[in-house]
Scaffold this motif. Structure first.
Motif, short mmCIF file in Angstrom:
data_model
loop_
_atom_site.label_atom_id
_atom_site.label_comp_id
_atom_site.label_asym_id
_atom_site.label_seq_id
_atom_site.Cartn_x
_atom_site.Cartn_y
_atom_site.Cartn_z
N SER A 356 0.82 -1.23 0.00
CA SER A 356 0.00 0.00 0.00
C SER A 356 0.85 1.27 0.00
O SER A 356 0.58 2.19 0.79
N ALA A 358 2.08 4.92 -0.83
CA ALA A 358 1.34 6.11 -1.28
C ALA A 358 2.20 7.33 -1.04
O ALA A 358 3.12 7.32 -0.21
N ALA A 364 -0.85 8.58 4.31
CA ALA A 364 -1.35 8.83 5.66
C ALA A 364 -0.63 10.04 6.26
O ALA A 364 0.52 10.28 5.96
N TRP B 122 4.18 6.94 8.43
CA TRP B 122 3.52 8.22 8.12
C TRP B 122 4.08 8.73 6.78
O TRP B 122 5.28 8.67 6.56
N ASP B 123 3.22 9.25 5.93
CA ASP B 123 3.63 9.80 4.62
C ASP B 123 4.12 8.75 3.63
O ASP B 123 4.59 9.10 2.55
N LYS B 124 4.05 7.48 3.99
CA LYS B 124 4.64 6.47 3.10
C LYS B 124 3.62 5.46 2.59
O LYS B 124 3.86 4.81 1.57
N ILE B 125 2.52 5.26 3.32
CA ILE B 125 1.53 4.26 2.86
C ILE B 125 0.15 4.92 2.82
O ILE B 125 -0.03 6.05 3.31
N SER B 126 -0.82 4.18 2.28
CA SER B 126 -2.16 4.75 2.14
C SER B 126 -2.79 4.99 3.51
O SER B 126 -2.42 4.35 4.51
N LYS B 127 -3.76 5.89 3.51
CA LYS B 127 -4.43 6.22 4.78
C LYS B 127 -5.11 4.99 5.37
O LYS B 127 -5.06 4.75 6.58
N GLY B 128 -5.77 4.21 4.50
CA GLY B 128 -6.48 3.02 4.97
C GLY B 128 -5.54 2.03 5.64
O GLY B 128 -5.84 1.50 6.72
N ALA B 129 -4.40 1.78 5.00
CA ALA B 129 -3.44 0.81 5.56
C ALA B 129 -2.88 1.33 6.88
O ALA B 129 -2.70 0.58 7.84
N HIS B 130 -2.64 2.64 6.95
CA HIS B 130 -2.08 3.22 8.17
C HIS B 130 -3.06 3.11 9.32
O HIS B 130 -2.70 2.77 10.46
#
Lengths: 364, 509
Positions: A356, A358, A364, B122-130
Motif C-alpha cells: 500500500s 502512497a 497517511a 507516516w507519509d509512506k503508505i495509504s491512509k487506509g493501511a495506516h
C-alpha cells in the motif's frame, strides 16, 4: 551432591510437561537471538564503521553505520519483546537456579535494565545528534552481554554458589566466561554483518547507489569472514574448557547431543568456505542469501547445543528433584492458537503495508 | 524464603514501587494513547483536518519513544525486581499463570510491531493501511491489559481459585470486571495527560479546539474510571473493605490513601472542566502539569490501595509477601526455618549470627535495618526507655511513650507505666538490665507473631482470610522453632548496640 543451598521446587507444580517448556524455551530464545544479534552485533559494527567513516557522510563505512543503526530502530524493540518469552519459560523450568543466580548478582543483574534503557536512548540520540552516543550504546549492549553470560554461569553451578555469594565477580574468573562471551559477541557480529551484506547486495543489484552498496557488501562480507574464523577458534577453546563432566556428557550423549554439535561445526566450516569463495558478493547474490540462511540455521542448531550444555551442567542437581506436573492443556492450546493467529496477523499487516505505498495527499 | 536474599539498603519494596509505578503509568498511556491516536487519525482523515493529523502524528512519536522501549523494559523490570526481592512469590505466580503471560506476550508482539510500523509509515503508505495498523496496535495493547488484569486482580481476590486452584477461577475473580472498567478509564486519563503536550504545539488558532477535544476524552475517562472504582470497592470482600472504609478502618493510612485517590480524580475533573472544556484558550503547561498530578495521583493512589489491602499477602490467603505459603506454616514451625533453607542453616552457628540469617530470610523482604521500614526504629531501645523515663521537658515522656510503646502497651496509661518502670538513673546505671527487658519484649512479640501463624494455619482452607481478627494484620507470621525465635530475638536485640552482622544487614551486592 550437596543440594542444601538449592531452594525447593515450586509447590504449584509445572503447568505442562517439561519437554514442552524445553521446546518453548529453545524456540523463543532462538527468535530472541535473531534480534539480539542485530542489536549487539549491529551496534558494535556500526561503532567501528562510524569511526572508519571519519564523519564523511558519503563514505561507505558511514553509510553502513547509519544503515545498521536504522535497523536497530526495530531490532532493539524486537529484541526486548522476543526476550520476554524465554525469560518466562526459564522461570518455569529452572526457577530454583535462575532466581538464585540473579540474586547472587544482585545490582549487576538489575543494572542490566538500566544499561538497556541507556543503550536504546543513546542509539536514538546518536541518530539525532551524533557525538559519543554510538559508543555509549555499543558499550552498554556489550555490558548486557557480559551480565547475561555471568548470570548463566552462576545459575548452572550451584556447587559454587557459596563462593559467588561472597564475591559475585568471581564468575569473571570462570574458565568458560570469556570464551563464552566472545562466542556470543562474535556470532552477533557475523549475523549483523551478513544481514548488512545481503541488504547491500540487493540494493546494488537493483541499481541503487551501486558503488556504495558494492563497497558496503564487500566490507560487511569481510567482517563476516573474519568473525567466523574467530568463532571457530573460540568455539573449540570453549569446548575444551567446559567442565569435564559436561564435556563427557556431550560426548556420551549419542545422537541427541553429538548430532547438533557436529552439525553446527560442519555448518561453521561450510560458512567459512562460502565466505571465502566470494571476493565480490554483489556478483554472487545466491551465495550471499545461502550464507545468511546457513548462518541462521547454525544459530538455531547452536541454540539447541547451548541448552543441552545447560541441562548437563545442572543434571546432578535437577535429577534430585521431581516436579509435579499439573498440565493446563486447554490454556496451552489457547496460547498456541493465539500465537499462530498473532503471527499471521503481523505478517498480514506487514504485507498490507508493503503493498500500500502512497505519496502526497494519498498518504497517511 | 529458601532463596539467597538480595538485601537492598533502600528496601526492595521501594525499588519495586519505583519500577512498577513508572511501568504502569507508561503502559496505560501506551494503551490509551493507541486508542485516542487512531481515533484522532480517523477523524482527521474523515474531516481532512491537518491539525488533527499532526496531533496524532506527534503523539505517535511519544508512543514509540516511551512505550515500545521504556514500557517494555520496565515491564521486564517488574519481573527482574520481583525475582530479586521475592523469588518464591513470583515463581508461584508464574507457575500458576505462565500461559496467561504467554498469551499476553502474543498480544505484546502485535502491539510492538504495529507501533513500530505505525510510526515509521507516516507519509509512506495509504491512509487506509495506516489506520489498519493503528487499530491493530490498539487491539494488541488493549488485549494485553485484558490478560494481565486477570493476574493482577487474582492476587487480591483469588476467589474460587483458593479452593479449586483452577486457572480460570482465579482469572475471572470477583474484581476482574470492575478492575477492567477502572483501568479502561485510567488508560484514557494517562493518554490525555501525555497528549496535551503535543496538542500545545498546534497552531494558535486551532489549539483551543484540540485542547477541548482532549478535554472531552479526559471527562469520559474520569466517569469510566470512577464508575469502575466504585464497582471495584463494592465487590471487594467485607474483610478487605474494612481495612480502609467505615468509621473505624483497620488501617488508617489506607483510609487516607483512599481519600487522596478520590480527591486526585476530583482535581483532574475540575481542571478538565475549567481549563480544557470551558476556557481552553487558557490551557498552558501548568494546566497539563495539574492534570498529570490529578491523573497520576488517582492512579497511584488506587494502586497503593490495591497493594496495601493485599498486605501481607502476595496471593491473598495463599502466599505471603516473603514467599511463605500458608500451607507451609505448620511444617516450618515443627522442623525449623534452618531445615527449610540452606541459606539460613549455612554459616556461623552462634545464636546472634543465626538470628541474623533468619531475619534476612523472613523479614528482609519488607524491613531494612535503618532505611525503609527500619527494623531498628521499630524495636525498643535503651535510648527509648531513657526518653520515656526522663520526661524532659515535662510531658514529653508521655509523647515518647505513645510513639514507641503504645502499640504493645495500649492498655496501660503513661502514668501507670512510669510508676512501674525504672527511673532514669537506674537505667543509666544498669543499661544491660534494660536490654534484657527489651530482649524479653522482642521475644514476646515474636511469640505472638508465631501464634498468629497458627491462626492462619488453622483457618478453613479455600476461603479468604479475615484480617480484621489479627492484631498485626499487615505482617506475615513468624515461622520456626522456639530456638529460632530466641535466635532472632537475640539478633534483633543486638541492633540496639549497633552490632549489625554484615550478612544480615546486607552489605549490598
Amino acid at each position: 551432591m550437596n543440594t542444601d543451598l538449592i531452594p525447593a521446587l515450586d509447590a504449584a507444580g509445572m503447568p505442562g510437561p517439561p519437554w514442552l517448556f524445553h521446546f518453548l524455551l529453545v524456540f523463543t530464545f532462538f527468535l530472541h537471538l535473531i534480534f539480539m544479534n542485530l542489536t549487539l552485533g549491529g551496534t558494535l559494527m556500526a561503532f567501528v564503521a562510524n569511526l572508519r567513516g571519519g564523519g564523511r557522510t558519503a563514505d561507505p563505512n558511514a553509510v553502513l553505520a547509519k544503515r545498521l543503526m536504522g535497523v536497530n530502530t526495530y531490532a532493539i524493540s524486537l529484541a526486548i519483546t522476543t526476550g520476554v518469552a524465554p525469560l518466562l519459560f526459564v522461570q518455569v523450568l529452572y526457577q530454583q537456579y535462575f532466581y538464585s543466580g540473579t540474586i547472587l548478582l544482585g545490582w549487576i543483574w538489575f543494572n542490566m535494565l538500566v544499561l538497556l534503557m541507556i543503550g536504546y536512548y543513546a542509539a536514538y540520540l546518536h541518530k539525532k545528534f551524533r557525538g559519543p552516543w554510538l559508543g555509549v550504546s555499543a558499550l552498554t549492549f556489550f555490558g548486557i552481554a557480559m551480565t547475561h553470560v555471568a548470570v548463566h554461569l552462576i545459575h548452572v553451578q550451584p556447587e559454587k554458589w557459596a563462593r559467588f555469594d561472597a564475591n559475585a565477580l568471581a564468575v569473571l574468573g570462570d574458565p568458560t566466561y570469556w570464551p563464552r562471551l566472545l562466542h556470543f559477541v562474535l556470532a552477533a557480529i557475523t549475523f549483523a554483518a551478513l544481514v548488512a551484506a545481503w541488504w547491500a547486495v540487493r540494493r546494488a543489484r537493483a541499481g541503487v547507489d551501486v558503488e556504495v552498496n558494492t563497497a558496503i557488501a564487500a566490507t560487511a562480507w569481510r567482517w563476516g569472514l573474519w568473525s567466523t574464523v574467530l568463532i571457530m577458534v573460540d568455539g573449540f577453546i570453549l569446548l575444551g574448557v567446559l567442565p569435564k563432566p559436561v564435556l563427557l556428557g556431550v560426548m556420551r550423549g549419542g545422537l541427541a547431543t553429538l548430532g547438533p554439535l557436529t552439525i553446527s561445526i560442519l555448518f561453521g566450516v561450510g560458512l567459512l568456505m562460502m565466505l571465502a569463495r566470494a571476493k565480490n558478493p554483489v556478483e554472487n547474490p545466491g551465495l550471499v542469501s545461502g550464507t545468511l540462511a546457513a548462518l541462521t540455521l547454525t544459530i538455531a542448531v547452536m541454540t539447541v547445543t547451548r541448552h543441552q550444555v545447560r541441562v548437563l551442567y545442572l543434571d546432578p542437581f535437577t535429577s534430585q528433584f521431581h516436579p509435579t506436573i499439573v498440565p493446563q492443556w486447554g490454556n496451552f492450546i489457547l496460547f498456541a492458537l493465539l500465537l499462530v493467529a498473532g503471527l499471521a496477523t503481523v505478517f498480514w499487516m506487514i504485507r498490507r503495508v508493503l503493498t500500500s505505498p502512497a505519496e502526497g495527499d494519498e498518504a497517511a | 524464603m529458601d532463596y539467597p536474599i538480595w538485601n537492598v539498603a533502600m528496601g526492595g519494596g521501594v525499588l519495586m514501587a519505583w519500577v512498577a509505578i513508572t511501568h504502569v503509568i507508561v503502559s496505560h498511556f501506551a494503551i490509551g494513547g493507541g486508542l485516542i491516536i487512531v481515533i484522532t487519525e480517523t477523524l482527521a482523515v474523515k474531516r481532512s483536518d491537518p491539525e488533527l493529523r499532526e496531533l496524532a502524528r506527534r503523539s505517535s512519536l511519544v508512543l514509540i519513544l516511551v512505550s515500545t522501549v521504556f514500557g517494555a523494559i520496565s515491564g521486564v523490570g517488574i519481573w527482574v525486581v520481583a525475582g530479586l526481592i521475592s523469588p518464591g512469590a513470583i515463581s508461584a505466580l508464574i507457575h500458576n499463570y505462565v500461559w496467561g503471560w504467554a498469551i499476553e506476550w502474543v498480544f505484546f508482539i502485535l502491539e510492538i510491531v504495529a507501533a513500530l510500523v505505525y510510526y515509521t509509515t507516516w507519509d509512506k503508505i495509504s491512509k487506509g493501511a495506516h489506520l489498519l495498523v493503528g487499530w491493530l496496535y490498539f487491539i494488541g495493547a488493549y488485549f494485553s491489559l485484558v490478560v494481565i488484569n486477570g493476574i493482577i486482580t487474582f492476587m487480591l481476590t483469588p476467589g474460587g481459585w483458593l479452593e479449586s486452584h483452577a486457572f480460570w477461577d482465579g482469572f475471572f475473580n470477583p474484581t476482574y470486571w470492575p478492575s477492567l472498567v477502572l483501568r479502561t478509564g485510567i488508560v484514557v486519563l494517562m493518554a490525555v495527560a501525555f497528549m496535551l503536550w503535543p496538542a500545545f504545539k498546534a497552531s494558535p488558532d486551532r489549539r483551543p479546539d484540540l485542547v477541548r477535544y482532549l478535554g472531552w476524552w479526559f471527562l469520559g475517562g474520569v466517569f469510566v474510571s470512577y464508575a469502575g472504582y466504585r464497582w471495584w470497592e463494592a465487590v471487594l470482600p467485607d474483610t478487605v473493605t474494612a481495612l480502609f472504609l467505615g468509621e473505624a478502618p483497620t488501617l488508617a493510612g489506607l483510609a487516607a490513601t483512599r481519600s487522596f485517590t478520590l480527591w486526585s480524580l476530583t482535581l483532574g475533573l475540575a481542571v478538565t472542566v475549567v481549563a480544557l472544556l470551558l476556557a481552553p484558550k487558557l490551557a498552558r503547561g501548568l494546566t497539563a502539569i495539574l492534570l498529570m498530578v490529578g491523573a497520576f495521583g488517582f492512579f497511584g493512589g488506587y494502586e497503593r490501595l490495591r497493594e496495601g489491602t493485599r498486605k501481607p499477602f502476595l496471593i491473598h490467603s495463599h502466599l505471603f509477601s516473603n514467599g511463605l505459603l500458608v500451607s507451609q506454616i505448620d511444617e516450618i514451625n515443627a522442623r525449623g526455618i534452618a531445615a527449610h533453607s540452606g541459606w539460613v542453616a549455612a554459616g556461623d552457628p552462634a545464636p546472634e549470627a543465626f538470628g541474623g540469617r533468619i531475619f534476612v530470610a523472613q523479614c528482609a523482604s519488607c524491613h531494612t535495618i535503618d532505611g525503609y521500614q527500619s527494623i531498628r526504629e521499630a524495636l525498643p531501645t535503651v535510648a527509648d526507655m531513657e526518653l520515656v523515663a526522663a520526661d524532659q521537658p515535662s510531658g514529653m515522656g508521655a509523647v515518647h511513650y505513645r510513639e514507641q510503646c503504645s502499640r504493645c502497651h495500649g492498655d496501660i496509661e503513661y502514668q501507670e507505666m512510669a510508676e512501674m518502670m525504672p527511673t532514669l538513673e537506674e537505667i543509666r546505671e544498669d543499661p544491660e538490665f534494660i536490654r534484657e527487658l527489651n530482649l524479653g519484649m522482642i521475644t514476646m512479640t515474636l511469640v505472638e507473631l508465631r501464634d498468629m501463624g497458627e491462626e492462619f494455619a488453622d483457618f478453613e482452607p479455600g476461603k479468604q482470610f479475615d484480617m480484621r481478627t489479627l492484631d498485626r494484620s499487615y505482617m506475615p507470621p513468624f515461622v520456626g522453632t522456639e530456638e529460632e525465635v530466641e535466635a532472632l530475638a537475640l539478633y534483633l536485640a543486638s541492633l540496639d548496640r549497633g552490632e549489625t552482622d554484615v550478612v544480615a544487614t546486607g552489605g549490598e551486592k
